[in-house]
Design a protein around this motif. Structure first.
Motif, PDB file in Angstrom:
ATOM      1  N   LEU A  14       0.955  -1.295  -0.039  1.00 33.16           N
ATOM      2  CA  LEU A  14       0.069   0.075   0.096  1.00 33.16           C
ATOM      3  C   LEU A  14       0.632   1.169   0.011  1.00 33.16           C
ATOM      4  CD1 LEU A  14      -2.806   1.449   0.133  1.00 33.16           C
ATOM      5  CD2 LEU A  14      -2.534   1.332   2.846  1.00 33.16           C
ATOM      6  N   THR A  15       1.788   1.321   1.030  1.00 34.12           N
ATOM      7  CA  THR A  15       2.551   2.689   1.050  1.00 34.12           C
ATOM      8  C   THR A  15       3.718   2.579   0.124  1.00 34.12           C
ATOM      9  OG1 THR A  15       3.967   1.644   2.817  1.00 34.12           O
ATOM     10  CG2 THR A  15       1.785   2.923   3.526  1.00 34.12           C
ATOM     11  N   GLU A  16       4.165   1.795  -0.293  1.00 33.42           N
ATOM     12  CA  GLU A  16       5.353   1.811  -1.175  1.00 33.42           C
ATOM     13  C   GLU A  16       5.093   1.731  -2.679  1.00 33.42           C
ATOM     14  OE1 GLU A  16       8.424   3.200   0.031  1.00 33.42           O
ATOM     15  OE2 GLU A  16       7.464   3.221   1.823  1.00 33.42           O
ATOM     16  N   GLY A  17       3.954   0.839  -2.944  1.00 35.48           N
ATOM     17  CA  GLY A  17       3.682   0.397  -4.201  1.00 35.48           C
ATOM     18  C   GLY A  17       3.124   1.673  -5.101  1.00 35.48           C
ATOM     19  N   SER A  18       2.885   1.322  -6.294  1.00 36.52           N
ATOM     20  CA  SER A  18       2.288   2.411  -7.584  1.00 36.52           C
ATOM     21  C   SER A  18       1.301   1.611  -8.289  1.00 36.52           C
ATOM     22  CB  SER A  18       3.529   2.996  -7.921  1.00 36.52           C
ATOM     23  OG  SER A  18       4.222   2.050  -8.952  1.00 36.52           O
ATOM     24  N   GLY A  19       0.716   2.440  -9.085  1.00 37.57           N
ATOM     25  CA  GLY A  19      -0.380   2.063  -9.885  1.00 37.57           C
ATOM     26  C   GLY A  19      -0.632   2.804 -11.166  1.00 37.57           C
ATOM     27  N   SER A  20      -1.418   2.321 -11.992  1.00 36.50           N
ATOM     28  CA  SER A  20      -2.041   3.138 -13.060  1.00 36.50           C
ATOM     29  C   SER A  20      -3.289   2.854 -13.167  1.00 36.50           C
ATOM     30  CB  SER A  20      -0.949   2.672 -14.439  1.00 36.50           C
ATOM     31  OG  SER A  20      -1.243   1.343 -14.613  1.00 36.50           O
ATOM     32  N   ILE A  21      -3.961   3.976 -13.953  1.00 38.09           N
ATOM     33  CA  ILE A  21      -5.329   3.969 -14.138  1.00 38.09           C
ATOM     34  C   ILE A  21      -5.515   4.336 -15.584  1.00 38.09           C
ATOM     35  CG2 ILE A  21      -7.485   4.922 -13.620  1.00 38.09           C
ATOM     36  CD1 ILE A  21      -6.613   5.416 -10.818  1.00 38.09           C
ATOM     37  N   LYS A  22      -6.405   3.486 -16.501  1.00 36.30           N
ATOM     38  CA  LYS A  22      -6.595   3.932 -17.761  1.00 36.30           C
ATOM     39  C   LYS A  22      -8.258   3.888 -18.094  1.00 36.30           C
ATOM     40  CE  LYS A  22      -5.545   2.105 -22.123  1.00 36.30           C
ATOM     41  NZ  LYS A  22      -4.958   0.997 -22.765  1.00 36.30           N
ATOM     42  N   THR A  23      -8.755   4.984 -18.813  1.00 37.13           N
ATOM     43  CA  THR A  23     -10.162   4.326 -19.124  1.00 37.13           C
ATOM     44  C   THR A  23     -10.072   3.608 -20.390  1.00 37.13           C
ATOM     45  OG1 THR A  23     -10.118   6.607 -20.457  1.00 37.13           O
ATOM     46  CG2 THR A  23     -10.977   6.648 -18.266  1.00 37.13           C
ATOM     47  N   PHE A  34       0.401   5.914  -3.013  1.00 42.37           N
ATOM     48  CA  PHE A  34      -0.258   6.328  -1.739  1.00 42.37           C
ATOM     49  C   PHE A  34       0.042   7.710  -1.598  1.00 42.37           C
ATOM     50  CE2 PHE A  34       0.371   7.017   2.929  1.00 42.37           C
ATOM     51  CZ  PHE A  34      -0.580   6.277   3.579  1.00 42.37           C
ATOM     52  N   LYS A  35       1.160   8.143  -1.939  1.00 37.10           N
ATOM     53  CA  LYS A  35       1.202   9.829  -1.800  1.00 37.10           C
ATOM     54  C   LYS A  35       0.374  10.758  -2.910  1.00 37.10           C
ATOM     55  CE  LYS A  35       5.840   9.627  -0.185  1.00 37.10           C
ATOM     56  NZ  LYS A  35       7.417  10.145  -0.255  1.00 37.10           N
ATOM     57  N   SER A  36      -0.066  10.249  -3.769  1.00 33.94           N
ATOM     58  CA  SER A  36      -0.972  10.908  -4.654  1.00 33.94           C
ATOM     59  C   SER A  36      -2.420  10.863  -4.119  1.00 33.94           C
ATOM     60  CB  SER A  36      -0.838  10.505  -5.982  1.00 33.94           C
ATOM     61  OG  SER A  36      -1.495   9.158  -6.342  1.00 33.94           O
ATOM     62  N   ARG A  37      -2.712   9.674  -3.294  1.00 31.25           N
ATOM     63  CA  ARG A  37      -4.137   9.558  -2.629  1.00 31.25           C
ATOM     64  C   ARG A  37      -4.099  10.160  -1.455  1.00 31.25           C
ATOM     65  NH1 ARG A  37      -7.621   4.068  -2.543  1.00 31.25           N
ATOM     66  NH2 ARG A  37      -9.662   5.360  -2.515  1.00 31.25           N
ATOM     67  N   PHE A  38      -3.090   9.828  -0.572  1.00 31.35           N
ATOM     68  CA  PHE A  38      -3.390  10.269   0.919  1.00 31.35           C
ATOM     69  C   PHE A  38      -2.453  11.497   1.356  1.00 31.35           C
ATOM     70  CE2 PHE A  38      -4.561   5.742   0.669  1.00 31.35           C
ATOM     71  CZ  PHE A  38      -6.145   6.027   0.965  1.00 31.35           C
ATOM     72  N   GLU A  39      -1.551  11.970   0.323  1.00 27.41           N
ATOM     73  CA  GLU A  39      -0.914  13.182   0.860  1.00 27.41           C
ATOM     74  C   GLU A  39      -1.014  13.886  -0.367  1.00 27.41           C
ATOM     75  OE1 GLU A  39       2.926  11.342   1.708  1.00 27.41           O
ATOM     76  OE2 GLU A  39       2.123  10.282   3.340  1.00 27.41           O
ATOM     77  N   GLU A  40       0.246  14.608  -0.966  1.00 24.48           N
ATOM     78  CA  GLU A  40       0.227  15.584  -2.035  1.00 24.48           C
ATOM     79  C   GLU A  40       1.143  15.402  -2.863  1.00 24.48           C
ATOM     80  OE1 GLU A  40      -2.024  18.182  -2.297  1.00 24.48           O
ATOM     81  OE2 GLU A  40      -3.143  17.611  -0.530  1.00 24.48           O
ATOM     82  N   GLU A  42       2.680  13.487  -6.592  1.00 20.44           N
ATOM     83  CA  GLU A  42       2.389  13.448  -7.966  1.00 20.44           C
ATOM     84  C   GLU A  42       1.672  12.392  -8.348  1.00 20.44           C
ATOM     85  OE1 GLU A  42       3.666  15.871 -10.203  1.00 20.44           O
ATOM     86  OE2 GLU A  42       4.035  16.870  -8.378  1.00 20.44           O
ATOM     87  N   GLY A  43       0.767  12.564  -9.251  1.00 19.07           N
ATOM     88  CA  GLY A  43      -0.192  11.508  -9.848  1.00 19.07           C
ATOM     89  C   GLY A  43      -1.375  11.904  -9.622  1.00 19.07           C
TER      90      GLY A  43
END
Length: 142
Positions: A14-23, A34-40, A42-43
């Protein structure tokens, strides 16, 4: 009606991973973490995508409602501010603040406000989200 889709891929914890989203058609793509969702960081994040969907849906619903009432809008621009809060049940989207501005020749503010509220109540994404989240609206006539 067509069925719409989107894909998300997450790698790692959760905290060290990363992901991608595509329509589905690739119109929107982005990385998230985690940082783009729960902090400030990039992404992007799921809440921004919910906001984009809600702002887009509302703008279209409002434009249609104005036209149905005899007012052709020059433009409708909406910002959706999605609040992700920690609750007793865990993290939840608790509120979405819609802020819209319409350039609508010939409409008075009272009529504009009524149509804006009706569009909020009848926008498909508002109907989807309103049982679980408060949806507020600030509508300004340009």
């Amino acid at each position: 009606m067509p069925i719409r889709s989107a894909t998300a891929r997450w790698q790692g914890n959760l905290t060290e991973g990363s992901g991608s989203i595509k329509t589905g058609k690739g119109g929107i793509q982005g990385n998230y973490s985690f940082k783009s969702r729960f902090e400030e960081g990039e992404g992007t994040n799921p809440e921004e995508l919910i906001g984009a969907a809600h702002a887009g849906c509302y703008s279209m619903a409002f434009s249609k409602a104005l036209a149905d009432a005899g007012f052709t809008p020059t433009s409708v621009e909406t910002v959706a501010k999605v609040h992700l809060d920690k609750t007793d049940a865990g993290f939840s989207v608790t509120r979405i603040d819609l802020e819209t501005q319409g350039d609508v020749p010939g409409v008075d503010d009272g009529t504009f406000q009524k149509i804006a509220e009706d569009a909020k109540a009848n926008c498909p994404i508002s109907r989807l989200l309103s049982p679980g989240a408060e949806i507020t609206l600030s509508a300004k006539l340009a």
